[in-house]
Motif scaffolding. Structure first.
Motif, short mmCIF file in Angstrom:
data_model
loop_
_atom_site.label_atom_id
_atom_site.label_comp_id
_atom_site.label_asym_id
_atom_site.label_seq_id
_atom_site.Cartn_x
_atom_site.Cartn_y
_atom_site.Cartn_z
N LEU A 1 20.70 39.07 -19.67
CA LEU A 1 21.21 40.41 -19.96
C LEU A 1 20.63 40.94 -21.26
O LEU A 1 20.24 42.11 -21.35
CB LEU A 1 22.74 40.40 -20.02
CG LEU A 1 23.46 40.08 -18.72
CD1 LEU A 1 24.96 40.07 -18.94
CD2 LEU A 1 23.09 41.04 -17.62
N ASN A 2 20.58 40.08 -22.27
CA ASN A 2 20.01 40.51 -23.55
C ASN A 2 18.53 40.85 -23.42
O ASN A 2 18.05 41.81 -24.02
CB ASN A 2 20.23 39.44 -24.62
CG ASN A 2 21.66 39.39 -25.09
OD1 ASN A 2 22.37 40.39 -25.02
ND2 ASN A 2 22.10 38.24 -25.53
N GLU B 1 23.94 35.60 -20.12
CA GLU B 1 23.85 36.43 -21.33
C GLU B 1 22.42 36.55 -21.81
O GLU B 1 21.99 37.61 -22.27
CB GLU B 1 24.72 35.85 -22.44
CG GLU B 1 26.16 36.27 -22.44
CD GLU B 1 26.38 37.78 -22.39
OE1 GLU B 1 25.83 38.52 -23.23
OE2 GLU B 1 27.11 38.22 -21.50
N ILE C 1 18.58 53.40 -22.02
CA ILE C 1 19.94 52.91 -22.27
C ILE C 1 20.34 52.10 -21.04
O ILE C 1 20.07 52.51 -19.91
CB ILE C 1 20.93 54.08 -22.46
CG1 ILE C 1 20.50 54.95 -23.65
CG2 ILE C 1 22.34 53.57 -22.64
CD1 ILE C 1 21.27 56.26 -23.73
N ILE C 2 21.00 50.97 -21.25
CA ILE C 2 21.41 50.12 -20.15
C ILE C 2 22.90 49.79 -20.27
O ILE C 2 23.41 49.63 -21.38
CB ILE C 2 20.57 48.82 -20.09
CG1 ILE C 2 20.89 47.99 -18.84
CG2 ILE C 2 20.72 48.02 -21.37
CD1 ILE C 2 19.93 46.84 -18.60
N CYS C 3 23.56 49.73 -19.13
CA CYS C 3 24.97 49.35 -19.07
C CYS C 3 25.12 48.37 -17.92
O CYS C 3 24.65 48.62 -16.81
CB CYS C 3 25.83 50.59 -18.84
SG CYS C 3 27.59 50.19 -18.65
N ILE C 4 25.79 47.25 -18.18
CA ILE C 4 25.98 46.23 -17.15
C ILE C 4 27.47 45.98 -17.02
O ILE C 4 28.14 45.69 -18.00
CB ILE C 4 25.24 44.93 -17.52
CG1 ILE C 4 23.75 45.23 -17.69
CG2 ILE C 4 25.47 43.86 -16.46
CD1 ILE C 4 22.97 44.18 -18.41
N GLU D 1 15.67 49.19 -24.01
CA GLU D 1 15.78 49.91 -25.28
C GLU D 1 14.42 50.08 -25.96
O GLU D 1 14.18 51.07 -26.64
CB GLU D 1 16.77 49.21 -26.20
CG GLU D 1 18.20 49.35 -25.70
CD GLU D 1 19.22 48.55 -26.49
OE1 GLU D 1 18.84 47.75 -27.38
OE2 GLU D 1 20.43 48.71 -26.19
N VAL E 1 24.02 47.09 -12.64
CA VAL E 1 23.14 47.29 -13.78
C VAL E 1 22.67 48.73 -13.69
O VAL E 1 22.04 49.13 -12.71
CB VAL E 1 21.93 46.33 -13.73
CG1 VAL E 1 21.00 46.58 -14.91
CG2 VAL E 1 22.39 44.88 -13.69
N ARG F 1 18.32 44.21 -21.74
CA ARG F 1 18.73 45.26 -22.70
C ARG F 1 17.60 45.56 -23.69
O ARG F 1 17.26 46.71 -23.94
CB ARG F 1 20.00 44.82 -23.43
CG ARG F 1 20.54 45.85 -24.41
CD ARG F 1 21.91 45.46 -24.95
NE ARG F 1 22.93 45.72 -23.92
CZ ARG F 1 23.58 44.78 -23.23
NH1 ARG F 1 23.34 43.51 -23.46
NH2 ARG F 1 24.47 45.11 -22.34
N GLN F 2 16.99 44.53 -24.24
CA GLN F 2 15.89 44.72 -25.19
C GLN F 2 14.70 45.43 -24.55
O GLN F 2 14.10 46.31 -25.15
CB GLN F 2 15.45 43.38 -25.77
CG GLN F 2 16.45 42.79 -26.72
CD GLN F 2 16.07 41.38 -27.15
OE1 GLN F 2 15.11 40.79 -26.67
NE2 GLN F 2 16.87 40.82 -28.06
N CYS G 1 20.73 52.01 -15.72
CA CYS G 1 19.82 52.37 -16.82
C CYS G 1 19.52 53.86 -16.75
O CYS G 1 19.45 54.44 -15.66
CB CYS G 1 18.49 51.65 -16.70
SG CYS G 1 18.62 49.89 -16.59
#
Length: 195
Positions: A161-162, A158, A174-177, A169, A187, A165-166, A189
Motif C-alpha cells: 500500500l505504501n 502495508e 491522490i490515492i485512497c484505499i 503521489e 483502491v 501511495r508513493q 486514485c
C-alpha cells in the motif's frame, strides 16, 4: 541509452522465452494432476498468476510502452490475461480520452491496476471491477476486489500500500484505499488530467 535499450530488449526476450517454457510445463502438470483437489488448483492458479504478472512486466517494462499501447489497451490486455490465468471475474468500465495522462501517470495507473488485481482477486470465484474515467480536469481510477467468501478476503500488505501511495503521489495523484471485510477492498486514485 542505446546500449541500455538493447540490453533491456534482450532481457525482455529472454524473460518471455522462460515464461513460455514455464507456462508449457505448468500445462503439463495441470493435465497430469487434474483431479488432485482444490489445493493443487489454487497452487496452479497462483503460479499462472505469477507468470501472468511476469509477462505483463516483460511486455510493459518501460512507461513509454503503456503510453504507446494506450492505457486503455494495456489495461484490456492485462485484464484478459488475468481472467484467463485466474478464473476471476473482472468488469471493466473504461472511458479515457487519448493523451489524458502523461507517460509516467499512465504507467502509475497501469501499475495500480496490476497490483490491485494481484492483491485482491487472485482466486477462481473472485470478482473485481475496474473503472477508468476522464473528467474535465482529472482522470479517476477505481479498482474494487472481492473474494468469493468473506473469510478468504485478502487485505493488501502495508508495504504494498505504501509503495502504491508513493508511486501515485510522485506523479501528482491522490490515492485512497478502503477495506471492508464483507464488501472487499477498493483502491481509488485521481490524477490531474494532462492539458
Amino acid at each position: 541509452p542505446a546500449d541500455e535499450r538493447a540490453t533491456n530488449g534482450g532481457s525482455r526476450r529472454r524473460l518471455t522465452y522462460v515464461l513460455r517454457d514455464l507456462d508449457a510445463r505448468l500445462e503439463g502438470m495441470e493435465d497430469l494432476l487434474e483431479d488432485d483437489g482444490a489445493l493443487l488448483g489454487h497452487a496452479l492458479a497462483q503460479a499462472r498468476l505469477d507468470i501472468s504478472h511476469a509477462q505483463a512486466l516483460a511486455n510493459l517494462a518501460d512507461p513509454a510502452c503503456t503510453c504507446r499501447l494506450g492505457l486503455e489497451e494495456a489495461v484490456r490486455h492485462h485484464v484478459a490475461t488475468f481472467r484467463e490465468r485466474t478464473g476471476a471475474s473482472v468488469a471493466l468500465q473504461l472511458q479515457l480520452m487519448p493523451d489524458s495522462l502523461d507517460p509516467e501517470q499512465a504507467a502509475a495507473a497501469f501499475h495500480i491496476v496490476e497490483e490491485s488485481l494481484n492483491s485482491l482477486a487472485t482466486r477462481p470465484g473472485s470478482r473485481a471491477s475496474i473503472s477508468l474515467k476522464c473528467s474535465g480536469s482529472h482522470v479517476a481510477l477505481s479498482v474494487h476486489g472481492q473474494q468469493s467468501s468473506a473469510e478468504n478476503a485478502i487485505r493488501p500488505s502495508e508495504t504494498r500500500l505504501n509503495a502504491l501511495r508513493q508511486r501515485v503521489e510522485a506523479v501528482g495523484g491522490i490515492i485512497c484505499i478502503s477495506h471492508q471485510t464483507q464488501n472487499g477492498t477498493t483502491v481509488a486514485c485521481v490524477f490531474p488530467r494532462r492539458v
